[in-house]
Design an enzyme around this catalytic site. Structure first.
Site, PDB file in Angstrom:
ATOM      1  N   ARG A 278      -7.927  -9.199  -9.804  1.00  0.00           N
ATOM      2  CA  ARG A 278      -7.726 -10.280  -8.836  1.00  0.00           C
ATOM      3  C   ARG A 278      -8.949 -10.350  -7.920  1.00  0.00           C
ATOM      4  O   ARG A 278      -9.296  -9.362  -7.281  1.00  0.00           O
ATOM      5  CB  ARG A 278      -6.465 -10.018  -8.011  1.00  0.00           C
ATOM      6  CG  ARG A 278      -5.207  -9.806  -8.835  1.00  0.00           C
ATOM      7  CD  ARG A 278      -4.056  -9.363  -7.922  1.00  0.00           C
ATOM      8  NE  ARG A 278      -2.824  -9.136  -8.642  1.00  0.00           N
ATOM      9  CZ  ARG A 278      -2.463  -7.979  -9.194  1.00  0.00           C
ATOM     10  NH1 ARG A 278      -3.286  -6.934  -9.108  1.00  0.00           N
ATOM     11  NH2 ARG A 278      -1.316  -7.846  -9.815  1.00  0.00           N
TER      12      ARG A 278
ATOM     13  N   ASN B 201       5.084 -12.657 -14.827  1.00  0.00           N
ATOM     14  CA  ASN B 201       5.863 -12.796 -13.593  1.00  0.00           C
ATOM     15  C   ASN B 201       6.088 -14.262 -13.238  1.00  0.00           C
ATOM     16  O   ASN B 201       7.217 -14.703 -13.022  1.00  0.00           O
ATOM     17  CB  ASN B 201       5.156 -12.086 -12.433  1.00  0.00           C
ATOM     18  CG  ASN B 201       5.070 -10.590 -12.633  1.00  0.00           C
ATOM     19  OD1 ASN B 201       5.658 -10.045 -13.560  1.00  0.00           O
ATOM     20  ND2 ASN B 201       4.334  -9.927 -11.777  1.00  0.00           N
ATOM     21  N   ASP B 202       4.990 -15.016 -13.156  1.00  0.00           N
ATOM     22  CA  ASP B 202       5.118 -16.435 -12.822  1.00  0.00           C
ATOM     23  C   ASP B 202       5.823 -17.202 -13.934  1.00  0.00           C
ATOM     24  O   ASP B 202       6.640 -18.087 -13.667  1.00  0.00           O
ATOM     25  CB  ASP B 202       3.743 -17.053 -12.559  1.00  0.00           C
ATOM     26  CG  ASP B 202       3.333 -16.926 -11.103  1.00  0.00           C
ATOM     27  OD1 ASP B 202       4.226 -16.892 -10.243  1.00  0.00           O
ATOM     28  OD2 ASP B 202       2.129 -16.848 -10.825  1.00  0.00           O
TER      29      ASP B 202
ATOM     30  N   ARG C 153     -10.265 -12.644 -13.027  1.00  0.00           N
ATOM     31  CA  ARG C 153      -9.573 -13.930 -12.851  1.00  0.00           C
ATOM     32  C   ARG C 153     -10.268 -14.695 -11.736  1.00  0.00           C
ATOM     33  O   ARG C 153     -10.518 -14.149 -10.663  1.00  0.00           O
ATOM     34  CB  ARG C 153      -8.101 -13.699 -12.499  1.00  0.00           C
ATOM     35  CG  ARG C 153      -7.312 -15.006 -12.374  1.00  0.00           C
ATOM     36  CD  ARG C 153      -5.843 -14.736 -12.065  1.00  0.00           C
ATOM     37  NE  ARG C 153      -5.666 -14.206 -10.721  1.00  0.00           N
ATOM     38  CZ  ARG C 153      -4.484 -13.787 -10.238  1.00  0.00           C
ATOM     39  NH1 ARG C 153      -3.414 -13.820 -11.009  1.00  0.00           N
ATOM     40  NH2 ARG C 153      -4.398 -13.318  -9.015  1.00  0.00           N
TER      41      ARG C 153
ATOM     42  N   GLU D 263       1.011 -19.219 -17.601  1.00  0.00           N
ATOM     43  CA  GLU D 263       2.006 -18.817 -16.604  1.00  0.00           C
ATOM     44  C   GLU D 263       2.886 -19.972 -16.138  1.00  0.00           C
ATOM     45  O   GLU D 263       3.719 -19.797 -15.251  1.00  0.00           O
ATOM     46  CB  GLU D 263       1.316 -18.163 -15.404  1.00  0.00           C
ATOM     47  CG  GLU D 263       0.151 -18.942 -14.835  1.00  0.00           C
ATOM     48  CD  GLU D 263      -0.666 -18.126 -13.841  1.00  0.00           C
ATOM     49  OE1 GLU D 263      -0.110 -17.214 -13.199  1.00  0.00           O
ATOM     50  OE2 GLU D 263      -1.862 -18.432 -13.699  1.00  0.00           O
TER      51      GLU D 263
ATOM     52  N   CYS E  89      -0.224  -9.827 -18.886  1.00  0.00           N
ATOM     53  CA  CYS E  89      -0.342  -9.070 -17.641  1.00  0.00           C
ATOM     54  C   CYS E  89       0.859  -9.429 -16.772  1.00  0.00           C
ATOM     55  O   CYS E  89       1.259 -10.588 -16.704  1.00  0.00           O
ATOM     56  CB  CYS E  89      -1.650  -9.371 -16.917  1.00  0.00           C
ATOM     57  SG  CYS E  89      -1.988 -11.118 -16.646  1.00  0.00           S
TER      58      CYS E  89
ATOM     59  N   ARG F  39      11.871 -14.237  -7.535  1.00  0.00           N
ATOM     60  CA  ARG F  39      12.396 -12.869  -7.578  1.00  0.00           C
ATOM     61  C   ARG F  39      12.229 -12.141  -6.249  1.00  0.00           C
ATOM     62  O   ARG F  39      12.775 -11.057  -6.073  1.00  0.00           O
ATOM     63  CB  ARG F  39      11.724 -12.075  -8.698  1.00  0.00           C
ATOM     64  CG  ARG F  39      10.250 -11.811  -8.515  1.00  0.00           C
ATOM     65  CD  ARG F  39       9.732 -10.983  -9.662  1.00  0.00           C
ATOM     66  NE  ARG F  39       8.331 -10.655  -9.471  1.00  0.00           N
ATOM     67  CZ  ARG F  39       7.738  -9.637 -10.072  1.00  0.00           C
ATOM     68  NH1 ARG F  39       8.432  -8.871 -10.862  1.00  0.00           N
ATOM     69  NH2 ARG F  39       6.473  -9.399  -9.875  1.00  0.00           N
TER      70      ARG F  39
ATOM     71  N   HIS G 255       0.832  -1.197   0.000  1.00  0.00           N
ATOM     72  CA  HIS G 255       0.000   0.000   0.000  1.00  0.00           C
ATOM     73  C   HIS G 255       0.866   1.246   0.000  1.00  0.00           C
ATOM     74  O   HIS G 255       0.509   2.257  -0.601  1.00  0.00           O
ATOM     75  CB  HIS G 255      -0.909   0.007   1.238  1.00  0.00           C
ATOM     76  CG  HIS G 255      -2.252  -0.593   0.975  1.00  0.00           C
ATOM     77  ND1 HIS G 255      -3.132  -0.899   1.974  1.00  0.00           N
ATOM     78  CD2 HIS G 255      -2.868  -0.946  -0.172  1.00  0.00           C
ATOM     79  CE1 HIS G 255      -4.229  -1.413   1.452  1.00  0.00           C
ATOM     80  NE2 HIS G 255      -4.087  -1.452   0.151  1.00  0.00           N
TER      81      HIS G 255
END
Length: 754
Positions: free
Chosen positions: A469, A626-627, A505, A603, A674, A637, A362
């Site tokens: 999400r 990312n995945d 998703r 992914e 994404c 990472r 945040h």
């Protein structure tokens, strides 16, 4: 040896300063190895010379005076090779060098090991004996382990300013700390640490006699904490877009939620002091989030701790000390909180540096909204050692410069002026389409998860939501949210973006993201029971979510549904069948809505190789970069030890993405991406040339990517892609894309070192 090592480490940790720590090491290591000499040599800032910094057995007057090039002497050879050297006749070695001021000609056996911290050479640790006998394997292992411990001590000392290389001030070698880019931009100012009077982890337990009184105290603290958060939200009025203020609504929802409040009360009724009950409850909830693989959800643990800290302060009736603020504040902390951030006047806040957190915190979200550069997850950050020191925050590279040399500071000042001019220019294209000069268009969409992210996304002219999400309501609830509760959440985002498409998703929990009321126990959560695997095993949960999504889209028809962690064609088929079943059930109940476009996330490597089979069965594919990069490179990472080798420009990653894009073009099925790759301006031309029709990113990245799309012709992007796919290393790729950005005058959108 292990017991000896443990005692030495304890003594070093208790040392008053770095010099004392070095003296302890040379004394204790000499005793442990039976060495006549033990010495520590440190590498100077120029990287080419070693200096004797501590010794037992050599002439103490030589400390600080003996200096040798890395290319000379046995000590230099250890540093040069970055490996241990064990000799029983050191004085006969061709690299032996005699320093009369040390008196070391009497010593024949030599054992030297390099001191290395995260691939950086720091120095050499040496032991010597008069006798001509090699050191044993056990002694070598002991010294190597000791050098690893010393590396950490040295890294901390350098950050604290206790270790200054001779020549640093003259040669312009400022201290640099590396972290994670949380919010882009450049900030120059003075470090400021806000005092936290009491830490949750330090609160002891106390048995109580009057449960009612303790519960009443907690109730008052809860109300005070709520009032604090409402006040902080009010202070943000006019500073950030209205939606970003809803971040504090999330905090208030946590305080109002039954799960948190009821658990604290339960601990109080079990006989615990209210502050300790808060500590226990926050720890329980935070652990669930911290165990998750999804970085976005993992960062919610820091939000919980911030809420818990505020509750604790109110319970103890302790407020923060008033501290004078510098003119340009760089806010520094172990775990900087969003509430701390907004307590600094906006016109004085120049940057944020946090030991914890990531780009999904945040604090990072707020920093981006405020336009304040932030660097998160800085390893070994000596928080209080940075108070009052000159700092530069580079939010592009995720780097912090401490006490920068004048030349470096001047260069950053120049870049900051350029940055301000460039940002002002980007606002002009917010309403313009993402179309290349030669007419090729691409959709730029946003990733969302909180209502707070909606307004900013619409302001910058996004083309919809590429990834929403849906996990967060499930994580903060004490039970599975009902169908009506889910409808309200989904309707909010679908309605806000209508008629633009919104991709929801489906639930991505299980394995590495266990729900508190539905735990799973995987030995290897990265390869465990998660995503579509879990929801297919529980159709009663899956169907409820699918029904809620469909009902939320009634009258809007902008819904797209995407399944996560698909690794088998059968999973996609079964998930799609359940969605059609939910649609049929609703039709029987009189709820009329269109069947949405259905897609799968690519992914895992298996999905890359089965992309064609998946595309034939579904309406679209979306690459989770990312995945996918982590699985392809076998790199977490978020693990600081290996994060440096996570690279989205690795040829294997680029070729995998290109192959999926080619499948989409050939079959006429849209492919989107994404993940962090989507928001990198320099990568955008490559993704566009690969045939991807949509890129989904954080709202703060859209205008930068749009500038690149509107500047570089599609034909040039295709030529660049052809050259890139022939590269063998990430470095080659990086040089090509950086040169292309410079060619079109876009170098200001990235920074050197990217």
């Amino acid at each position: 040896m292990l017991e000896t090592l443990h005692r030495i480490v304890q003594a070093v940790n208790a040392a008053g300063d770095f010099r004392q720590a070095l003296e302890i090491i040379v004394e204790r290591v000499a005793e442990a190895t039976g060495g006549d000499v033990c010495s520590v040599y440190l590498l100077e800032g120029d990287g080419g010379h070693l200096r004797l910094m501590a010794t037992r057995g050599l002439n103490v007057d030589a400390v600080g005076q003996v200096r040798l090039p890395v290319s000379e002497g046995l000590v230099g050879l250890v540093a040069e090779r970055e490996e241990s050297i064990n000799l029983n006749d050191a004085d006969r070695h061709p690299r032996f060098r005699y320093f009369p001021e040390t008196g070391e000609e009497r010593f024949h056996s030599f054992l030297g090991v390099p001191i290395i911290h995260y691939q950086s050479r720091l120095g050499v640790l040496v032991v010597q004996r008069q006798a001509r006998d090699r050191f044993s394997d056990a002694e070598v292992a002991f010294l190597v382990t000791m050098a690893a411990q010393l590396a950490g001590v040295m890294a901390h000392a350098r950050v604290r300013g206790e270790l200054t290389d001779p020549g640093d001030a003259d040669d312009g070698h400022p201290l640099g700390l590396d972290g994670i880019a949380g919010a882009s931009g450049l900030g120059i100012g003075e470090g400021h640490v806000m005092t936290v009077p009491a830490s949750l982890d330090s609160i002891p337990d106390r048995r109580i006699r009057h449960v009612e009184a303790e519960e009443s105290a907690f109730g008052r603290a809860l109300e005070a904490a709520r009032a604090d958060l409402r006040g902080l939200a009010a202070r943000m009025q006019g500073q950030v877009p209205a939606a970003e203020q809803q971040l504090f609504d999330v905090y208030l929802q946590m305080l109002d939620g039954d799960s948190l409040r009821e658990r604290i009360v339960a601990h109080i009724h079990a006989g615990h002091w209210a502050p300790f009950a808060v500590r226990l409850t926050i720890a329980e909830h935070a652990r669930r989030f911290e165990a998750m693989d999804d970085a976005y959800l993992r960062e919610r643990a820091s939000d919980l701790r911030d809420v818990g800290q505020r509750l604790l302060s109110r319970l103890l009736s302790v407020g923060e000390e008033d501290q004078p603020l510098p003119d340009r504040v760089i806010l520094v902390g172990e775990e900087v909180s969003a509430s701390q951030l907004v307590e600094i006047p906006r016109d004085r806040l120049a940057g944020v540096v946090s030991a914890g957190g990531s780009a999904n915190s945040h604090i990072a979200i707020l920093a981006r909204a405020l336009g304040v550069p932030a660097v998160m997850g800085v390893r070994e950050l000596p928080v209080h050692g940075l108070h009052g020191r000159a700092l530069i925050v580079d939010g592009y590279r995720g780097r912090v410069e401490v006490d920068p040399a004048p030349a470096l500071r001047d260069e950053y000042q120049r870049l900051a002026v350029e940055e301000e001019a460039m940002t002002a220019g980007l606002a002009d294209i917010a309403g313009e389409p993402a179309v290349t000069p030669d007419g090729h268009s691409i959709s730029l969409t946003v990733n969302t998860g909180l209502a707070a992210e909606i307004e900013r996304a619409l302001e910058v002219g996004c083309a919809g939501v590429g990834l929403h999400r849906t996990e967060f309501p499930f994580m903060v609830s004490p039970r599975f949210p009902g169908e009506d509760e889910q409808i309200e959440r989904y309707r909010e985002v679908l309605e806000a973006f209508a008629p633009l498409p919104v991709t929801l998703r489906t639930l991505d929990v299980g394995g590495d993201k266990p729900l508190p009321y539905f735990p799973s126990h995987d030995e290897n959560p990265f390869l465990g029971w998660r995503g579509v695997r879990m929801t297919l095993d529980h159709p009663e949960i899956f169907l409820t979510q699918l029904r809620a999504m469909l009902r939320a889209s009634v009258g809007l028809d902008n819904l797209r549904v995407m399944f996560p962690m698909v690794s088998r064609v059968e999973e996609a088929e079964r998930a799609a069948a359940l969605l059609r079943r939910a649609h049929a059930e609703l039709a029987e109940e009189g709820v009329v809505t269109a069947i949405p476009a259905i897609g799968a996330m690519v992914e895992v490597p298996a999905a890359v190789y089965q992309a064609e089979s998946l595309a034939r069965r579904l309406d679209f594919l979306s690459i989770g970069s990312n995945d996918l990069a982590q699985y392809l490179l076998a790199v977490d990472r978020n693990n600081s030890r290996v994060a440096s080798i996570y690279d989205e420009l690795h040829p294997a990653v680029l070729r995998a993405v290109a192959s999926v894009g080619e499948v989409g073009q050939r079959l006429g099925k849209p492919v989107s991406l994404c993940g962090s790759m989507a928001g990198e301006p320099a990568i955008a031309p490559l993704l566009m040339a690969m045939g991807l029709e949509s890129l989904s990113m954080s709202s703060g990245r859209i205008l930068r990517v749009k500038r690149v799309i509107r500047t570089i012709p599609y034909s040039a992007a295709q030529a660049l892609l052809e050259a890139v796919l022939a590269c063998e290393t990430p470095g080659e790729v990086r040089r090509l894309v950086n040169a292309e950005m410079d060619r079109y005058g876009l170098g200001g959108l990235i920074r050197a070192g990217w």
